[in-house]
Design a protein around this motif. Structure first.
Motif, PDB file in Angstrom:
ATOM      1  N   PHE A 118       0.737  -1.068   0.031  1.00 58.89           N
ATOM      2  CA  PHE A 118       0.057   0.057   0.154  1.00 58.89           C
ATOM      3  C   PHE A 118       0.802   1.288  -0.040  1.00 58.89           C
ATOM      4  N   TYR A 119       0.105   2.473  -0.105  1.00 55.73           N
ATOM      5  CA  TYR A 119       0.849   3.765   0.008  1.00 55.73           C
ATOM      6  C   TYR A 119      -0.114   4.782   0.270  1.00 55.73           C
ATOM      7  N   VAL A 120      -0.017   5.692   1.178  1.00 54.42           N
ATOM      8  CA  VAL A 120      -0.627   6.901   1.265  1.00 54.42           C
ATOM      9  C   VAL A 120       0.299   8.269   1.555  1.00 54.42           C
ATOM     10  N   GLY A 121      -0.202   8.989   0.584  1.00 50.65           N
ATOM     11  CA  GLY A 121       0.832  10.221   0.357  1.00 50.65           C
ATOM     12  C   GLY A 121       0.203  11.490   0.575  1.00 50.65           C
ATOM     13  N   VAL A 122       0.961  12.403   0.944  1.00 47.15           N
ATOM     14  CA  VAL A 122       0.384  13.820   1.383  1.00 47.15           C
ATOM     15  C   VAL A 122       1.385  14.648   0.455  1.00 47.15           C
ATOM     16  N   ILE A 123       0.815  15.353  -0.664  1.00 49.62           N
ATOM     17  CA  ILE A 123       1.690  16.226  -1.443  1.00 49.62           C
ATOM     18  C   ILE A 123       1.247  17.607  -1.578  1.00 49.62           C
ATOM     19  N   VAL A 124       2.368  18.371  -1.322  1.00 46.50           N
ATOM     20  CA  VAL A 124       2.050  19.938  -1.223  1.00 46.50           C
ATOM     21  C   VAL A 124       2.867  20.541  -2.437  1.00 46.50           C
ATOM     22  N   GLY A 133       3.971   3.488   3.601  1.00 46.08           N
ATOM     23  CA  GLY A 133       3.786   2.394   2.816  1.00 46.08           C
ATOM     24  C   GLY A 133       5.082   1.794   2.118  1.00 46.08           C
ATOM     25  N   ASP A 134       4.963   0.517   1.555  1.00 41.58           N
ATOM     26  CA  ASP A 134       6.337   0.061   0.906  1.00 41.58           C
ATOM     27  C   ASP A 134       6.154   0.336  -0.530  1.00 41.58           C
ATOM     28  N   LEU A 135       5.047   0.884  -1.170  1.00 40.72           N
ATOM     29  CA  LEU A 135       4.983   0.955  -2.547  1.00 40.72           C
ATOM     30  C   LEU A 135       5.398   2.403  -2.963  1.00 40.72           C
ATOM     31  N   ARG A 136       6.654   2.670  -2.638  1.00 39.35           N
ATOM     32  CA  ARG A 136       7.366   3.826  -2.825  1.00 39.35           C
ATOM     33  C   ARG A 136       7.228   4.562  -4.223  1.00 39.35           C
ATOM     34  N   LYS A 137       7.892   3.599  -5.054  1.00 41.96           N
ATOM     35  CA  LYS A 137       7.893   3.971  -6.548  1.00 41.96           C
ATOM     36  C   LYS A 137       6.642   4.212  -7.119  1.00 41.96           C
ATOM     37  N   GLU A 138       5.664   3.337  -6.800  1.00 41.52           N
ATOM     38  CA  GLU A 138       4.503   3.443  -7.583  1.00 41.52           C
ATOM     39  C   GLU A 138       3.677   4.869  -6.806  1.00 41.52           C
ATOM     40  N   ALA A 139       4.085   5.040  -5.806  1.00 42.93           N
ATOM     41  CA  ALA A 139       3.287   6.388  -5.139  1.00 42.93           C
ATOM     42  C   ALA A 139       4.132   7.736  -6.032  1.00 42.93           C
ATOM     43  N   PHE A 140       5.261   7.658  -6.221  1.00 43.16           N
ATOM     44  CA  PHE A 140       5.930   8.873  -6.677  1.00 43.16           C
ATOM     45  C   PHE A 140       5.432   8.980  -8.435  1.00 43.16           C
ATOM     46  N   LYS A 141       5.358   7.900  -8.999  1.00 47.47           N
ATOM     47  CA  LYS A 141       4.969   7.689 -10.148  1.00 47.47           C
ATOM     48  C   LYS A 141       3.601   8.271 -10.302  1.00 47.47           C
ATOM     49  N   LYS A 142       2.596   7.855  -9.639  1.00 48.20           N
ATOM     50  CA  LYS A 142       1.079   8.028  -9.640  1.00 48.20           C
ATOM     51  C   LYS A 142       0.898   9.471  -9.300  1.00 48.20           C
ATOM     52  N   THR A 143       1.658  10.143  -8.533  1.00 49.12           N
ATOM     53  CA  THR A 143       1.442  11.468  -8.008  1.00 49.12           C
ATOM     54  C   THR A 143       2.452  12.448  -8.738  1.00 49.12           C
ATOM     55  N   ASN A 144       3.309  11.980  -9.546  1.00 43.38           N
ATOM     56  CA  ASN A 144       3.987  12.854 -10.365  1.00 43.38           C
ATOM     57  C   ASN A 144       4.661  13.827  -9.572  1.00 43.38           C
ATOM     58  N   SER A 145       5.219  13.459  -8.220  1.00 37.96           N
ATOM     59  CA  SER A 145       5.825  14.447  -7.195  1.00 37.96           C
ATOM     60  C   SER A 145       7.212  13.910  -7.068  1.00 37.96           C
ATOM     61  N   SER A 146       7.952  15.091  -6.251  1.00 42.15           N
ATOM     62  CA  SER A 146       9.476  14.607  -6.019  1.00 42.15           C
ATOM     63  C   SER A 146       9.356  14.788  -4.313  1.00 42.15           C
ATOM     64  N   PRO A 147      10.516  14.139  -3.799  1.00 43.41           N
ATOM     65  CA  PRO A 147      10.803  14.060  -2.370  1.00 43.41           C
ATOM     66  C   PRO A 147      10.694  15.540  -1.832  1.00 43.41           C
ATOM     67  N   ALA A 148      10.086  15.924  -0.893  1.00 42.77           N
ATOM     68  CA  ALA A 148      10.192  17.116   0.091  1.00 42.77           C
ATOM     69  C   ALA A 148      11.555  17.310   0.405  1.00 42.77           C
ATOM     70  N   PRO A 149      12.007  18.563   0.531  1.00 46.92           N
ATOM     71  CA  PRO A 149      13.290  18.838   1.190  1.00 46.92           C
ATOM     72  C   PRO A 149      13.503  18.190   2.603  1.00 46.92           C
ATOM     73  N   SER A 150      12.414  18.341   3.458  1.00 51.66           N
ATOM     74  CA  SER A 150      12.336  17.727   4.743  1.00 51.66           C
ATOM     75  C   SER A 150      11.137  16.971   5.072  1.00 51.66           C
ATOM     76  N   ALA A 151      11.210  15.555   5.270  1.00 52.09           N
ATOM     77  CA  ALA A 151       9.945  14.826   5.263  1.00 52.09           C
ATOM     78  C   ALA A 151       9.278  15.005   6.654  1.00 52.09           C
ATOM     79  N   ALA A 152       8.086  14.600   6.726  1.00 49.33           N
ATOM     80  CA  ALA A 152       7.250  14.529   8.066  1.00 49.33           C
ATOM     81  C   ALA A 152       7.976  13.578   8.946  1.00 49.33           C
ATOM     82  N   VAL A 153       8.038  13.959  10.170  1.00 56.94           N
ATOM     83  CA  VAL A 153       8.473  13.110  11.167  1.00 56.94           C
ATOM     84  C   VAL A 153       7.294  12.921  12.194  1.00 56.94           C
TER      85      VAL A 153
END
Length: 301
Positions: A118-124, A133-153
């Motif tokens: 699964f994956y759950v993503g919040v994109i800003v 979740g573990d489907l990281r590649k699928e998440a970035f491809k689906k959302t057409n997003s890039s990693p944020a400079p600082s991820a949520a903690v």
């Protein structure tokens, strides 16, 4: 009890008054995680709640500002046959916030949180602020997003655990730290002098004897070189009308000022103590004082 941001009040924990432990389990089977992040230079909190009941699995994702005011929220009601993936666009701080989820292949254990698939993503602003979740590649491809400079903690987690004598969960006491096996062992029925034992990765780090006299207390243990303050309240297990319904409360907090916070609260009765656990969490989670894990332990018959 409103121990998380006000817009999540419906997910607040209530001590069950049902005589059926199965009813209690179904009503209370949820896990809530709070992540701290930055949105347009502002500190915000993302609250993710996983739930499970007779209707199936449920999920809600909400975003609060640092004052615990709800900015936006998406709630996916429990499903059995409905579609398990989708997205929702929201707006806060004059920017677009997209929440994506795909649970169509998710695998679950006994709890409400998915284990894998699964994956759950919040994109800003096209940046992935939070990805679960573990489907990281699928998440970035689906959302057409890039990693944020600082991820949520992850700053706080609250969950319900169930068992007859032993209660187990997993805990990560620092960001990117090791995931530990956490075990609480307490027999309050078959012994005259109950004893509370807490183990981390199989190693006993806390043992409380004469529990009838020490049914509430706190102690510091060391995990990964960190001082973790452990608070417990097992009053309901020992003195409740029905041990199968009443729950105990445990908090594990990596916070140097936890003892001062503890001393500042009134501990006159069980309900006050359970409220104080959550109230301290609400008052301090946005101040980056450490990580808090709150466990509500329910005994099965």
């Amino acid at each position: 009890m409103r121990d998380f941001p006000s817009c999540f009040g419906e997910n607040g924990v209530q001590v069950a008054d049902s005589s059926s432990s199965n009813t209690s389990r179904n009503a209370q089977n949820l896990v809530t995680c709070v992540y701290q992040c930055r949105i347009r230079g502002r500190t915000c909190l993302i609250t993710v709640t996983w739930s499970k009941n007779l209707m199936g699995q449920g999920l809600s994702v909400g975003i609060d500002d640092s004052a615990n005011q709800c900015l936006c929220k998406v709630e996916i009601k429990p499903w059995l046959f409905s579609k398990r993936k989708g997205s929702k666009s929201l707006e806060a701080y004059s920017c677009k916030i997209d929440i994506y989820w795909d649970l169509s292949s998710a695998k679950f254990g006994s709890g409400p949180e998915p284990l894998e698939g699964f994956y759950v993503g919040v994109i800003v602003d096209k940046q992935m602020v939070l990805l679960l979740g573990d489907l990281r590649k699928e998440a970035f491809k689906k959302t057409n997003s890039s990693p944020a400079p600082s991820a949520a903690v992850l700053v706080a987690k609250r969950e319900h655990v169930f068992g007859k004598r032993v209660f187990v969960t997993k805990a990560q006491f620092c960001d990117n730290g090791k995931i530990h096996d956490l075990m609480i062992d307490c027999d309050t029925i078959s012994v005259n002098d109950p004893c509370l034992i807490i183990r981390v990765d199989g190693k006993t780090l806390l043992q409380v004897k004469r529990l009838r006299w020490k049914f509430r207390g706190n102690h510091t243990i060391l995990v990964d070189g960190l001082a973790v303050e452990v608070f417990w309240d097992v009053h309901n297990w020992l003195f409740g009308a029905s041990s199968s319904v009443g729950n105990a409360v445990f908090m594990f907090k990596t916070c140097l000022s936890a003892e001062k916070l503890w001393a500042s609260q009134s501990l006159s009765d069980s309900s006050t103590l359970q409220w104080s656990f959550s109230q301290r969490f609400l008052d301090n989670k946005s101040q980056n004082l450490g990580f808090s894990l709150i466990l509500y332990a329910w005994k099965n018959e």
